[in-house]
Design an enzyme around this catalytic site. Structure first.
Site, PDB file in Angstrom:
ATOM      1  CG  ASP A 186      -1.806   1.221   1.328  1.00 45.21           C
ATOM      2  OD1 ASP A 186      -2.410   1.555   0.301  1.00 45.21           O
ATOM      3  OD2 ASP A 186      -1.905   1.853   2.396  1.00 45.21           O
ATOM      4  CB  SER A 187       0.275   4.805  -0.535  1.00 41.56           C
ATOM      5  OG  SER A 187      -0.893   4.928   0.257  1.00 41.56           O
ATOM      6  CB  CYS A 236      -3.304   0.415  -2.314  1.00 40.38           C
ATOM      7  SG  CYS A 236      -3.464   2.111  -2.887  1.00 40.38           S
ATOM      8  CD  GLU A 256      -0.222   7.186   6.092  1.00 42.02           C
ATOM      9  OE1 GLU A 256       0.809   7.298   6.781  1.00 42.02           O
ATOM     10  OE2 GLU A 256      -0.601   6.096   5.597  1.00 42.02           O
ATOM     11  CB  CYS A 303      -9.519   4.514   0.785  1.00 39.09           C
ATOM     12  SG  CYS A 303      -7.877   4.958   1.382  1.00 39.09           S
ATOM     13  CG  HIS A 324      -5.033   5.036   4.502  1.00 41.83           C
ATOM     14  ND1 HIS A 324      -4.492   4.487   3.367  1.00 41.83           N
ATOM     15  CD2 HIS A 324      -4.010   5.651   5.148  1.00 41.83           C
ATOM     16  CE1 HIS A 324      -3.196   4.768   3.320  1.00 41.83           C
ATOM     17  NE2 HIS A 324      -2.872   5.467   4.398  1.00 41.83           N
TER      18      HIS A 324
HETATM   19  N1  DGL Z   1      -4.868   2.935   1.022  1.00 35.90           N
HETATM   20  C1  DGL Z   1      -4.854   3.558  -0.268  1.00 35.90           C
HETATM   21  C2  DGL Z   1      -6.130   3.229  -1.031  1.00 35.90           C
HETATM   22  O1  DGL Z   1      -6.766   2.241  -0.703  1.00 35.90           O
HETATM   23  C3  DGL Z   1      -4.527   4.995  -0.021  1.00 35.90           C
HETATM   24  C4  DGL Z   1      -4.282   5.789  -1.171  1.00 35.90           C
HETATM   25  C5  DGL Z   1      -3.417   6.990  -0.985  1.00 35.90           C
HETATM   26  O2  DGL Z   1      -2.225   6.839  -0.645  1.00 35.90           O
HETATM   27  O3  DGL Z   1      -3.915   8.079  -1.310  1.00 35.90           O
HETATM   28  O4  DGL Z   1      -6.499   3.870  -1.985  1.00 35.90           O
END
Ligand code: DGL
Length: 283
Positions: A27-28, A90, A170, A202, A204
């Site tokens: 993921d990011s 992600c 974050e 998402c 997150h």
């Molecule tokens: N967890 C990522 C997603 O599901 C986050 C994306 C991001 O870094 O903007 O899209």
């Protein structure tokens, strides 16, 4: 020895070697940890190797081309670490890079995204109106709406970009007045009136799931990818006889840039039992 026999032995040996390799997840940032955590619960015998691309966070504001570039590099890294699965934990990367990664690695390892399992899950339900929230990239790609309407053309899918949520999470703004004000500003829009379910598009967002639930007075089904994806992954590993049989699970975490918040959330989900390394796969 017949070549088909040799081939069968080679396949068997490869499978034996692959079985006990880790599940690769990326993921990011911390979002994919919600998926990693669900996999740890569903598959406690599996080793995990997680890559958080914190140096390029957020993915949701980037172009599809940039996300494909980051994802390809990370998938190469995970496959290089002998991962038997590359799980794109992600939504932004699933919407942009899934087909590409499947083409590159799909013949050797299981490549999974987080969107298709959720779409299939909703296909089994009788919803008439649902909402999807996600990053700009995920919502602009319209991947959820297109795939859901392919299964059920009558389903009313309302898609809403909520780009402030990833930086907010974050930065550690969770369960406080700031996160509550931002969530209210997004989620009380009349567009979402009458939805029966809301997809947290998402990875997150499950971190703030309770706050989201509260805004809807617990009257809307809040669907997150983590539980759905982990049960599909379990099924796939069982079907292919690829479950780890050593009884030893190891969890390794890599980030492209160290952030204390990543470490905090990783320790929270994995009971402090983690190995965290900064790894610059771009140099
Ligand atoms: N967890 C990522 C997603 O599901 C986050 C994306 C991001 O870094 O903007 O899209």
């Amino acid at each position: 020895m017949l070549s088909s026999h040799k081939e069968a032995i080679k396949l068997y040996t490869n499978k034996m070697a692959l079985k006990n390799q880790p599940i690769g997840i990326f993921d990011s940032g911390v979002g994919g940890l919600t998926v990693a955590n669900a996999i740890k619960q569903a598959l406690p015998g599996e080793s995990l190797i997680y890559f958080g691309d914190t140096a390029h966070l957020p993915y949701g504001d980037k172009s599809a081309e940039a996300i494909i570039g980051y994802s390809s590099k990370i998938a190469d890294f995970l496959v290089g670490q002998n991962a038997k699965v590359v799980l794109i934990a992600c939504n932004s990367a699933s919407a942009s890079a899934y087909e590409h990664l499947k083409e590159i690695h799909g013949d050797r390892v299981i490549v999974m995204d987080v969107i298709d399992p959720v779409v299939d899950f909703i296909g089994m339900k009788n919803y008439s109106k649902i909402g999807v929230i996600g990053t700009k990239r995920t919502i602009e790609s319209a991947t959820y709406a297109k795939k859901l309407n392919r299964i059920n053309p009558d389903l009313d899918v309302v898609s809403l970009p909520t780009p402030l949520l990833v930086p907010m999470i974050e930065e550690g703004f969770i369960f406080d007045d700031i996160s509550n004000a931002i969530l209210r500003a997004y989620l009380t829009t009349p567009k979402l009136n009458g939805i029966e379910a809301l997809i947290l598009g998402c990875t997150h967002y499950p971190i703030i799931r309770n706050q989201i639930n509260k805004i809807f007075n617990f009257e809307v089904d809040i669907l997150d990818t983590a539980g759905i994806v982990s049960s599909i992954l379990k099924k796939r590993l069982e079907e292919r006889d690829l479950l780890n049989d050593t009884g030893k699970a190891k969890y390794s975490f890599y980030v492209s840039d160290y952030t204390p918040f990543f470490e905090k959330i990783a320790r929270m989900f994995f009971d402090g039992d983690i190995l965290l390394e900064k790894s610059d796969i771009w140099s």
